[in-house]
Write an enzyme that holds these catalytic residues in place. Structure first.
Site, PDB file in Angstrom:
ATOM      1  N   GLU A  28      -5.710  -4.883  10.318  1.00  0.00           N
ATOM      2  CA  GLU A  28      -4.686  -3.887  10.588  1.00  0.00           C
ATOM      3  C   GLU A  28      -5.001  -3.151  11.891  1.00  0.00           C
ATOM      4  O   GLU A  28      -5.795  -2.201  11.892  1.00  0.00           O
ATOM      5  CB  GLU A  28      -4.624  -2.863   9.450  1.00  0.00           C
ATOM      6  CG  GLU A  28      -4.278  -3.471   8.110  1.00  0.00           C
ATOM      7  CD  GLU A  28      -3.642  -2.450   7.174  1.00  0.00           C
ATOM      8  OE1 GLU A  28      -2.525  -2.707   6.721  1.00  0.00           O
ATOM      9  OE2 GLU A  28      -4.242  -1.400   6.936  1.00  0.00           O
ATOM     10  N   LYS A  77       0.173   4.270  -0.357  1.00  0.00           N
ATOM     11  CA  LYS A  77      -0.461   5.476   0.199  1.00  0.00           C
ATOM     12  C   LYS A  77      -0.177   6.673  -0.715  1.00  0.00           C
ATOM     13  O   LYS A  77      -0.140   6.512  -1.923  1.00  0.00           O
ATOM     14  CB  LYS A  77       0.010   5.694   1.646  1.00  0.00           C
ATOM     15  CG  LYS A  77      -0.171   4.409   2.485  1.00  0.00           C
ATOM     16  CD  LYS A  77      -0.010   4.608   3.947  1.00  0.00           C
ATOM     17  CE  LYS A  77      -0.228   3.281   4.666  1.00  0.00           C
ATOM     18  NZ  LYS A  77      -0.151   3.395   6.115  1.00  0.00           N
ATOM     19  N   HIS A  89      -9.522   1.356   4.486  1.00  0.00           N
ATOM     20  CA  HIS A  89      -8.282   1.509   5.255  1.00  0.00           C
ATOM     21  C   HIS A  89      -8.539   2.461   6.423  1.00  0.00           C
ATOM     22  O   HIS A  89      -9.323   3.402   6.306  1.00  0.00           O
ATOM     23  CB  HIS A  89      -7.182   2.054   4.336  1.00  0.00           C
ATOM     24  CG  HIS A  89      -5.838   2.028   4.996  1.00  0.00           C
ATOM     25  ND1 HIS A  89      -5.445   3.004   5.875  1.00  0.00           N
ATOM     26  CD2 HIS A  89      -4.832   1.128   4.939  1.00  0.00           C
ATOM     27  CE1 HIS A  89      -4.231   2.695   6.325  1.00  0.00           C
ATOM     28  NE2 HIS A  89      -3.842   1.566   5.770  1.00  0.00           N
ATOM     29  N   ASN A 109       0.872  -1.176   0.000  1.00  0.00           N
ATOM     30  CA  ASN A 109       0.000   0.000   0.000  1.00  0.00           C
ATOM     31  C   ASN A 109       0.908   1.225   0.000  1.00  0.00           C
ATOM     32  O   ASN A 109       1.462   1.574   1.034  1.00  0.00           O
ATOM     33  CB  ASN A 109      -0.889  -0.042   1.251  1.00  0.00           C
ATOM     34  CG  ASN A 109      -1.716   1.220   1.416  1.00  0.00           C
ATOM     35  OD1 ASN A 109      -1.784   2.054   0.514  1.00  0.00           O
ATOM     36  ND2 ASN A 109      -2.349   1.359   2.576  1.00  0.00           N
ATOM     37  N   SER A 122       3.107  -2.102  10.345  1.00  0.00           N
ATOM     38  CA  SER A 122       4.558  -2.177  10.589  1.00  0.00           C
ATOM     39  C   SER A 122       5.132  -3.564  10.309  1.00  0.00           C
ATOM     40  O   SER A 122       6.035  -4.021  11.000  1.00  0.00           O
ATOM     41  CB  SER A 122       4.888  -1.722  12.017  1.00  0.00           C
ATOM     42  OG  SER A 122       4.476  -0.370  12.207  1.00  0.00           O
ATOM     43  N   GLU A 151      -6.933   4.837   7.532  1.00  0.00           N
ATOM     44  CA  GLU A 151      -6.712   6.260   7.211  1.00  0.00           C
ATOM     45  C   GLU A 151      -7.925   6.836   6.485  1.00  0.00           C
ATOM     46  O   GLU A 151      -8.262   8.020   6.651  1.00  0.00           O
ATOM     47  CB  GLU A 151      -5.425   6.417   6.379  1.00  0.00           C
ATOM     48  CG  GLU A 151      -4.194   6.225   7.268  1.00  0.00           C
ATOM     49  CD  GLU A 151      -2.986   5.632   6.568  1.00  0.00           C
ATOM     50  OE1 GLU A 151      -2.921   5.665   5.318  1.00  0.00           O
ATOM     51  OE2 GLU A 151      -2.093   5.120   7.276  1.00  0.00           O
TER      52      GLU A 151
END
Ligand code: PGA
Length: 246
Positions: A165, A11, A94, A9, A210, A96
């Site tokens: 996640e 981003k 996601h 990803n 991470s 975010e």
């Protein structure tokens, strides 16, 4: 029985030219575990990515898709356009997107249905925030997110990938331990089984947060973890190599 998937990803990183350059480097990497490798560039870099990926076994994914076919939704992107560009997968929900752009379980579900209707395979993200883990309600949270995201998916469940996640692990350098990730993913699979029965055993569930060359091997050794959704460690060929070839 489930083929591993390692998805990057990117981003809001990598211009079209940078996308092309990184893909050229990724094409030189080995894939010793026979994983499905996916890259998810920014929307504006998808065309460059599709061109650079021609003849390669790396798959292309987008980072979002709108639920409407077309219309007055300034700044959004529809599934038909992604499909036309050669996109195969699309990240949906996601954290975010949920945190900064007001996505809810319901809009995630609408986007999942639109993606599936267009022949795209959604990578649906779920995960708890730190406070929820500390309160001991992680499984409840992620199972509800999963069930709502997958409402009315029906037989298309076979085309869905889920990514667990934990929000507190994204971009923070904190990783869920392999045991924590495995346990939560088992709960998510249980929620899928409640609704879709044995098809749950064929749904790939990824870990994200991470994940990198150092921890990928231990995470991937867990029976419930079928792959990874990788942010920071997917932005250079060297780092991504360490995850792909875990
Ligand atoms: P990270 O991001 O690997 O940088 O933590 C993962 C993600 O947000 O998908």
């Amino acid at each position: 029985m489930r083929k591993p998937m390692i998805a990057g990803n990117w981003k809001m990183n990598k211009t079209p030219a940078e996308t092309k350059a990184l893909i050229e480097d990724l094409k030189k990497l080995g894939n010793k575990n026979g994983a499905d490798v996916v890259v998810c560039p920014m929307t504006v870099s998808l065309a460059a990515a599709a061109e650079a990926l021609k003849g390669s076994e790396i798959h292309l994914g987008a980072q979002n898709v709108h639920f409407a076919d077309h219309g007055a939704y300034t700044g959004e992107c529809n599934a038909a356009s992604l499909k036309e560009l050669g996109v195969e997968y699309v990240i949906i929900g996601h954290s975010e997107r949920r945190q900064y752009f007001g996505e809810t379980d319901e809009t995630v579900n609408q986007r999942v249905l639109a993606a599936l209707a267009a022949g795209l395979k959604p990578i649906v993200c779920v995960g708890e925030v730190l406070n929820e883990r500390q309160q001991g309600i992680t499984n409840e949270i992620v199972c509800k997110q999963t069930k709502v995201a997958l409402l009315n998916v029906g037989e298309q469940i076979e085309n869905v990938i889920v990514a667990y996640e934990p929000v507190w692990a994204i971009g923070t350098g904190l990783t869920a331990t392999p045991d924590q990730a495995n346990e939560t993913i088992a709960a998510i699979r249980g929620a899928i089984r409640d609704v879709f029965g044995d098809a749950a055993d064929r749904v790939r569930i990824l870990y994200g947060g991470s994940m990198n060359a150092k921890n990928a091997h231990d995470l991937m050794a867990q029976p419930e973890i079928d792959g990874g959704l990788i942010g920071g460690a997917s932005l250079s060929a060297e780092k991504f190599d360490g995850v792909i070839n875990f």
